[in-house]
Scaffold this active site. Structure first.
Site, PDB file in Angstrom:
ATOM      1  N   HIS A 142      60.922  41.579  35.540  1.00 37.88           N
ATOM      2  CA  HIS A 142      61.650  40.374  36.044  1.00 37.88           C
ATOM      3  C   HIS A 142      61.703  39.214  34.898  1.00 37.88           C
ATOM      4  CE1 HIS A 142      62.835  37.862  39.128  1.00 37.88           C
ATOM      5  NE2 HIS A 142      61.827  37.388  39.657  1.00 37.88           N
ATOM      6  N   ARG A 143      61.340  39.668  33.876  1.00 33.48           N
ATOM      7  CA  ARG A 143      61.751  38.715  32.578  1.00 33.48           C
ATOM      8  C   ARG A 143      63.295  38.448  32.519  1.00 33.48           C
ATOM      9  NH1 ARG A 143      58.270  40.716  27.777  1.00 33.48           N
ATOM     10  NH2 ARG A 143      59.134  42.823  28.512  1.00 33.48           N
TER      11      ARG A 143
END
Lengths: 455, 326, 322
Positions: A426-427
Site C-alpha cells: 500500500h505504500r
C-alpha cells in the site's frame, strides 16, 4: 665496448645494498679485479671488484643510496670511448622489479551446497547417494553414531519414502539382503544375539509374514507431540523474510470471484492436441500465469519494487509460482511470461516445478521473480491471503474451483468459480489501481478465447 | 607343497642369488662366520667364501656407501643393516645418495642395490632393537620398499629386488623368521606394486603389513563365522604401492582399517587414509581407522611391550567400530 | 721422473680451463644468472689437475660441492658443464643437479655431492666393485679438511684399508671448513697423520705445485693397482675466493687479507707458466696462444649454455627409477 658495473648478487637472501664509498672517481683508470667500491648489505660490508679494465666513465649511483641488487651502478668504457647515450640520463634507475607470481586465486566455494548443509552428520557415501537420488538429507534421521546419516538410512528412506525407523540390530549381510528384497528391517523378527536380524531371518521373511507378527507402522507425520525441532537454514531464511515483508510493507487485500467455465472448456479443447504436438499437458496454472502477465503489462505499477524513495518498475515480467516443499516454500519464476506462448510457459513451469521439488534450482531462477502467484487450489479451502514475497509489490492467491450458484441473465445457474486474492504494497499501490488490475485479470480469464487465441 | 620357515626361505633365496649371478655379493655385520644375527645368512660364507659373503666392520655408512659405489660400477650387492633402528646412522648414504643419485645426475647411472634390514618388537629388544619404521622411508623419492608378509613372498620379492635396477629397502620382520609357509622350489619372482588379497570379504577392508597380516587374518576368519566379511590385503611393497587393489576393495566395502606396527603419527596407514580421502572420497562410509603402536618408543618390560604391539583384540575393536556405520 | 713438455702443457691448459670457467661463473653469478650456490675452485687448480692427469676415462673420481675443478680435470667438457650450471636441458645432469651435483658418468665422474663427507663411502664402494671384477682401474676420492672430520670419511678409510681397495684419498686442505680455520676444527695440523691410524701411507704435498701433486698421485695409483691398497695424500692448498659466491670480501670475514694476498702470490697457474718460461720449455707466445684458445672455448661454452633450452617442467618427474 662499455661495460656495466652491477651491484652483484651478494648471497642467497640479500636483496638490496647501499654503496658506502666509491674507491675510484669518475675518469679514473681502473683494472679488472681492482676494488671499485664498498657496499653494505645485511650489516656486512664488502668490497666489489671491477669487472673490466678501462676508464670509470660514469658513476650512476652515488654513496649512501640503497638500491636493489643487479642495479647498474657505474659504466666502464675504453680509453677514448664516448659514454653511450642511454647512461647519460640515467639517475637512480631501478631495474625491472621481478614480478612475483601472484598467489593462486582461491575459488570462493559456491554458497549453495547441493549435497546438503554441512551441519548434517553424514559420511561421504551417504551424501553421494542422497544427492544422486535427489533426497534432501534434512529429511532423513540418522541411525549411526552421533546421529550420523548412514548409507542404509538413505536407502531405507528411498524404499519407504520416510525416515529410517529406530535402529534395528542386524548384520551387514542381512541388511544388504533385506534391501535387495525390499523388506524393511523393522518388519523382520530377529533371532540372533540381542534380537539381531540374521541372514536366515531375512530369508524366512521373504515369504509373507503372519499378520500377528507385523510390527506397527510408523506414524504418517514426522512431527510428534512435545517435539522440539531446531529450524534448519531454509526455515530460518523463510521466517526472516516473512517477518521483514510483513512489517515493512503495509499490505491491503482484495478478492474477486472468477467464472472458470469458459477457461475449462478452452483447455479441454486444446489439451490433447497440444500434448500430442508439444509433449506437454497445459495446466490451469499456465493460463493464470499468462493472464496475470498480460494484466501486469496494463498495470505495470504492480510489477515493481520500492527502492529507498523511488519506485523501480521491473524491466521484465517474471511470474513466480510458489511451490510447496517438504520444509518450506520456493518460488521459481517463469521469465518474460508476457512474451511467451502458453506452451512455452507450460514447458518452463513443468521444468521449474520438477527441479524445485528436487532442490535443484539455481539462485537466479529463484530470485528473478517480479510478481508471485500462490495456489492452494488443490486444498478444500475457499480463499486465503498471502504475504508479499520481498521485494515484490503484488501477490495473487488462488483458492479452489468449486461450483457455485450465480445469477446470470436473471437466472440462478451453477458455474465453476474460483476466488482469487490479491495482496499489494500500500505504500505504492492504491486501492483503485489494485482493483483495476484485478478486474482486468478477471475479464481476461472469463474471456479466454479473446485472451489466449491469437487470430 | 613343502613348507619352509621365513628364515629358511631367506637363506635359500640368497643362496640361489649368489649361485646364479657372480656379480651378487653380501656385505653386513656378522653375516659371514656367524651366519647373521638371526641366522638368515647361515652357511653362505662357508659355501661362497669371504669375498662374496663379507663380514663388515660396524660402519653403517661404509656399508651403504660400499653398496652404492660397487653397484654403480657393475656389481649387484645385497648389503645388510642389522636392525632398521640403525638406519638413522647411515641415513645420508641411504636417502641422500642411494635414493637420489640417479635423479640428481640426470638419469645417467643405475644403482641396483638391495639393502636388507630387520624390524619388529616382541623379544624385549626395546627402544633401539625393535622399531618398525619402514613407513618413514616412503617419504624419500627414489627408494623402493618391500615388506614381505609370508615365507612364499620373501623369497619371490627378494629375487625381484635383486633384479631391480634401483635401490630397494628390503624389510624382514624379525618376529616372522620362525613362521612356516608354503615355499615353491626353484626360482620365481613376486612382482613389486602388486598387493595380495589374503582373505576376501564385502564389509570391511583391512590393510595389514608384515606379520600384522597374520593377526588380521585370524580376526577375519573369526568374523566370517559371524557373517561379517573382512577383506585382508597385504600390500607387499610400500613403494611402489598397489593403490588400485586397495581402492577397488574400498569401493566395495566403504570401510577401512590399516594395521601397521609403526608408531602412530606419519604411519604407513596415514598415507593410505590420505589416498582414500583423495581418490575414493564418495565411497567413505565410516571413519578410516589405523591400528598402530602408540606414539612412544618401544618399551622394555614385557607387560609394556605387549601393550605396545598391535594385537588381534585391537584389530577386532577397530573392525567393530567401523561396523557401527554399516 | 720428470714430466714431459707435452704433459706440462696439458696440465697448464687444464688449469687454465678451470680458471677461466670459474671466472666466468664469478661474473655470471654476480649478474644473478646462476641459480643456487656456486663454490669455486680458483686457487686450487693444481690439486685436481695434478691428480687427474694420472687417470684415464675408465678410472673414477668422487667429487665435492666444490667440484667444477675435479670435473674439468677428469675430462668433463665445458659446454655441458656450463649448461648444467645454468639449469639447462643440455647440461650433464639435464638441469637436475646444478653446480653442487655435477656428474658425468661416461667420464668416470661419479658425482659432486652436496653432503660433506659423503663421497668417501661411495668411492670405497666403487673400489670394491673394481677389485671384485678384477678391473685395472682406480678411484680418487677428493675431500676437504672439513670432510676429514665426518664419520663417513673415517668409515670409508678404515674399510678401504682393511680390504686393500684401489682408492686414493686426496685431501684438499685449504685451511678452512667454510669459515672455521683448521686449527679451530681439528686437533691435528697435518691430516696425513691420520693415515697411520688406518695403516695406509700418508703424504703431504704442496698443493700449489701441480707437478708435485702429479708425482705423488702417480705413486699412489701404482700402489693401488698393484693391490697394495689406499693412500692418503694431503695437498696443502688455498682457495682465493670465499667459500661460496656471496661470501663477503672473498672470505675476509674470517681470513686475514694478508694471508689471502700471500697465497695469491703462489698462484699455481702463474707458477707453472713462470717455470715453463724460465726453464725454456715453452715460449711466451705459445702460452699466450693457449690462453686465448681456452678463453675462447670457455666463451663458446657460455654462449652454448645461454642458447640451450630449459627442460620442460614435466621433466621434473622423470629419471627417478630405472
Amino acid at each position: 665496448m662499455a661495460v656495466e658495473v652491477v651491484l652483484p648478487a651478494l648471497g642467497l637472501t640479500v636483496e638490496k645494498g647501499t654503496i658506502l664509498q666509491w674507491l675510484k672517481r669518475e675518469g679514473d683508470v681502473v683494472t679488472k679485479g681492482e676494488s671499485l667500491y664498498e657496499v653494505e648489505a645485511d650489516k656486512v660490508t664488502t668490497e666489489v671488484e671491477s669487472p673490466a679494465s678501462g676508464i670509470l666513465k660514469k658513476i650512476l649511483i652515488p654513496e649512501g643510496v640503497e638500491v636493489p641488487i643487479l642495479t647498474v651502478v657505474a659504466v666502464i668504457t675504453e680509453e677514448k670511448e664516448e659514454l653511450p647515450e642511454k647512461y647519460r640520463t640515467m639517475a637512480v634507475e631501478k631495474p625491472e622489479k621481478k614480478v612475483e607470481p601472484g598467489a593462486p586465486k582461491i575459488q570462493e566455494p559456491s554458497v549453495f551446497l547441493t549435497s546438503g548443509p554441512t551441519e548434517i552428520k553424514a559420511p561421504p557415501a551417504a551424501r553421494r547417494l542422497a544427492k544422486e537420488r535427489g533426497v534432501d538429507l534434512r529429511a532423513i534421521k540418522g541411525s549411526g553414531p552421533g546421529g550420523a546419516i548412514l548409507v542404509k538410512d538413505v536407502e531405507s528412506f528411498l524404499i519407504k519414502g520416510m525416515p529410517a525407523g529406530p535402529k534395528v540390530l542386524t548384520t551387514p549381510t542381512a541388511r544388504k539382503l533385506a534391501e535387495r528384497e525390499s523388506i524393511p528391517l523393522s518388519f523382520i523378527k530377529g533371532t540372533g544375539i540381542s534380537g539381531r536380524v540374521m541372514k536366515a531371518d531375512v530369508m524366512a521373511a521373504k515369504s509373507p509374514p503372519k499378520v500377528s507378527e507385523l510390527k506397527p507402522r510408523p506414524p504418517v507425520s514426522k512431527y510428534q507431540l512435545g517435539q522440539v525441532i531446531p529450524m534448519n537454514s531454509i526455515r530460518k531464511v523463510i521466517a526472516k523474510r516473512m517477518a521483514q515483508s510483513k512489517f515493512t510493507a503495509p499490505h491491503i487485500y482484495f478478492y474477486n470471484d472468477v467464472d472458470m467455465e469458459k477457461l475449462f472448456s478452452l483447455r479441454e479443447e486444446f489439451l490433447t492436441e497440444l500434448e500430442q504436438v508439444h509433449g506437454i499437458r497445459i495446466s490451469m496454472n499456465d493460463f493464470f500465469i499468462k493472464a496475470t502477465a498480460l494484466a501486469l503489462l496494463e498495470y505495470p505499477l504492480l510489477n515493481s519494487k520500492v527502492s529507498g524513495e523511488e519506485i523501480h518498475i521491473f524491466p521484465e515480467i517474471n511470474i513466480g509460482l510458489a511451490v510447496a516443499m517438504e520444509d518450506g516454500l520456493v518460488v521459481p519464476a517463469i521469465p518474460r511470461a508476457d512474451q511467451l506462448s502458453l506452451v512455452e510457459i507450460a514447458l518452463y513451469r513443468a521444468d521449474l516445478v520438477e527441479r524445485a521439488r528436487q532442490a535443484k534450482l539455481t539462485i537466479e531462477e529463484m530470485e528473478r521473480g517480479t510478481f508471485t502467484i500462490s495456489s492452494l487450489a488443490q486444498f478444500d479451502i475457499t480463499f486465503f491471503t498471502a504475504i508479499l514475497n520481498p521485494p515484490q509489490s503484488g501477490i495473487l492467491t488462488l483458492g479452489k474451483v468449486e461450483p457455485k450458484p450465480v445469477v446470470m441473465d436473471g437466472q440462478v445457474v451453477v458455474r465453476k468459480t474460483m476466488r482469487q486474492g490479491l495482496s499489494v504494497d500500500h505504500r505504492i499501490i492504491d486501492g483503485a489501481v489494485a482493483a483495476a488490475f484485478l478486474q482486468s485479470l478477471k475479464k481476461k480469464l472469463e474471456n479466454p478465447y479473446t485472451t489466449f487465441v491469437k487470430l | 607343497m613343502r613348507e619352509l620357515t621365513f628364515r629358511e626361505a631367506v637363506v635359500e633365496a640368497l643362496d640361489m642369488a649368489l649361485e646364479r649371478d657372480p656379480r651378487v655379493f653380501l656385505l653386513g655385520e656378522d653375516i659371514g662366520y656367524y651366519g647373521g644375527l638371526f641366522q638368515a645368512t647361515q652357511g653362505l660364507l662357508q659355501k661362497y667364501g669371504e669375498d662374496r659373503v663379507m663380514d663388515s666392520p660396524i660402519s653403517e655408512s661404509a656399508i651403504i656407501g660400499a653398496g652404492i659405489g660397487s653397484a654403480i660400477v657393475g656389481m649387484r650387492p645385497i648389503v645388510e643393516i642389522m636392525n632398521i633402528d640403525f638406519m638413522p646412522v647411515c641415513m645420508d648414504q641411504l636417502v641422500n645418495q642411494a635414493a637420489k643419485m640417479r635423479y640428481m645426475f640426470g638419469g645417467k647411472m643405475k644403482i641396483p642395490l638391495v639393502i636388507r634390514c630387520t624390524c619388529g618388537a616382541g623379544r624385549g629388544g626395546a627402544a633401539h632393537h625393535a622399531q618398525a619404521t619402514h613407513g618413514v622411508f616412503m617419504h624419500f623419492p627414489g627408494l623402493k620398499i618391500a615388506v614381505p608378509g609370508t615365507p612364499h613372498d620373501v623369497k619371490g620379492l627378494l629375487f625381484t629386488a635383486i633384479e631391480d635396477e634401483n635401490p630397494v629397502l628390503f624389510v624382514e620382520d624379525k618376529m616372522m623368521y620362525n613362521v612356516k609357509g608354503e615355499v615353491p622350489e626353484g626360482y620365481y619372482t613376486v612382482p613389486f606394486g602388486k598387493a595380495a588379497i589374503r582373505h576376501e570379504g564385502e564389509d570391511v577392508t583391512v590393510i595389514a603389513t608384515l606379520r600384522m597380516g597374520y593377526r588380521a587374518l585370524a580376526v577375519a576368519k573369526e568374523m566370517e563365522e559371524k557373517g561379517i566379511g573382512v577383506e585382508v590385503i597385504d600390500p607387499r611393497t610400500l613403494c611402489p604401492l598397489d593403490k588400485e587393489t586397495i581402492i577397488n576393495s574400498f569401493k566395495k566395502t566403504g570401510k577401512m582399517v590399516i594395521v601397521d606396527e609403526g608408531n602412530r603419527v606419519g604411519n604407513f596407514g596415514s598415507e593410505v587414509a590420505s589416498i582414500i580421502a583423495e581418490e575414493a572420497v564418495d565411497y567413505i562410509q565410516a571413519p578410516i581407522l589405523k591400528v598402530t603402536a602408540p606414539h612412544v618408543p618401544v618399551p622394555y618390560s614385557p607387560v609394556l611391550e605387549k601393550f605396545y604391539i598391535p594385537d588381534e583384540e585391537r584389530i577386532r575393536q577397530a573392525v567393530y567400530r567401523v561396523l557401527e556405520y554399516a | 721422473m720428470k714430466a714431459s713438455k707435452s704433459l706440462m702443457l696439458e696440465m697448464l691448459k687444464k688449469m687454465l680451463e678451470v680458471r677461466y670457467f670459474e671466472e666466468k661463473v664469478v661474473d655470471q653469478y654476480a649478474r644473478g644468472a646462476v641459480p643456487g650456490l656456486a663454490h669455486l675452485y680458483i686457487g686450487e687448480e693444481a690439486v685436481a689437475v695434478g691428480a687427474c692427469m694420472n687417470l684415464t676415462d675408465e678410472d673414477y673420481i668422487t667429487s665435492t660441492h666444490r667440484g667444477h675443478g675435479h670435473c674439468i680435470a677428469k675430462g668433463g667438457e665445458l659446454k655441458p658443464m656450463m649448461a648444467e650450471l645454468f639449469g639447462k636441458k643440455t647440461g650433464y645432469c639435464k638441469g637436475k643437479g646444478g653446480s653442487m651435483h655435477i656428474a658425468a658418468f661416461e667420464k668416470g665422474i661419479l658425482g659432486a655431492m652436496g653432503i660433506v663427507g659423503s663421497g668417501g663411502p661411495i668411492a670405497t664402494g666403487a673400489a670394491l666393485g673394481i677389485k671384485r671384477q678384477k678391473l685395472d682401474r682406480v678411484v680418487i676420492c677428493f675431500f676437504g679438511d672439513g670432510a676429514s672430520n665426518e664419520g663417513a670419511t673415517h668409515e670409508a678409510m678404515n674399510f678401504a684399508s682393511l680390504h686393500k681397495l684401489p682408492v686414493i684419498f686426496v685431501c684438499e686442505n685449504n685451511l678452512y671448513g667454510i669459515s672455521v680455520a683448521q686449527h679451530r676444527h681439528q686437533a691435528i695440523k697435518d691430516i696425513a697423520a691420520r693415515a697411520a691410524g688406518y695403516n695406509m701411507p700418508g703424504l703431504i704435498v704442496d698443493g700449489m705445485d701441480v707437478l708435485a701433486v702429479y708425482e705423488a698421485v702417480k705413486e699412489a695409483v701404482k700402489r693401488a693397482k698393484s693391490g697394495k691398497g689406499p693412500t692418503l695424500i694431503e695437498c696443502k692448498t688455498y682457495r682465493f675466493r670465499g667459500h661460496h659466491e656471496g661470501d663477503p670480501n672473498l672470505g675476509a670475514r674470517y681470513r686475514m687479507k694478508e694471508e689471502i694476498a700471500a697465497w695469491r702470490k703462489r698462484c699455481p697457474i702463474e707458477c707453472l707458466k713462470d717455470k715453463l718460461i724460465k726453464d725454456k720449455i715453452a715460449k711466451q707466445r705459445e702460452l699466450d696462444e693457449m690462453e686465448e684458445d681456452v678463453k675462447r672455448r670457455v666463451e663458446e661454452a657460455f654462449v652454448y649454455a645461454m642458447e640451450s633450452p630449459f627442460p620442460n617442467p614435466e621433466e621434473a618427474l622423470e629419471d627417478l627409477f630405472a
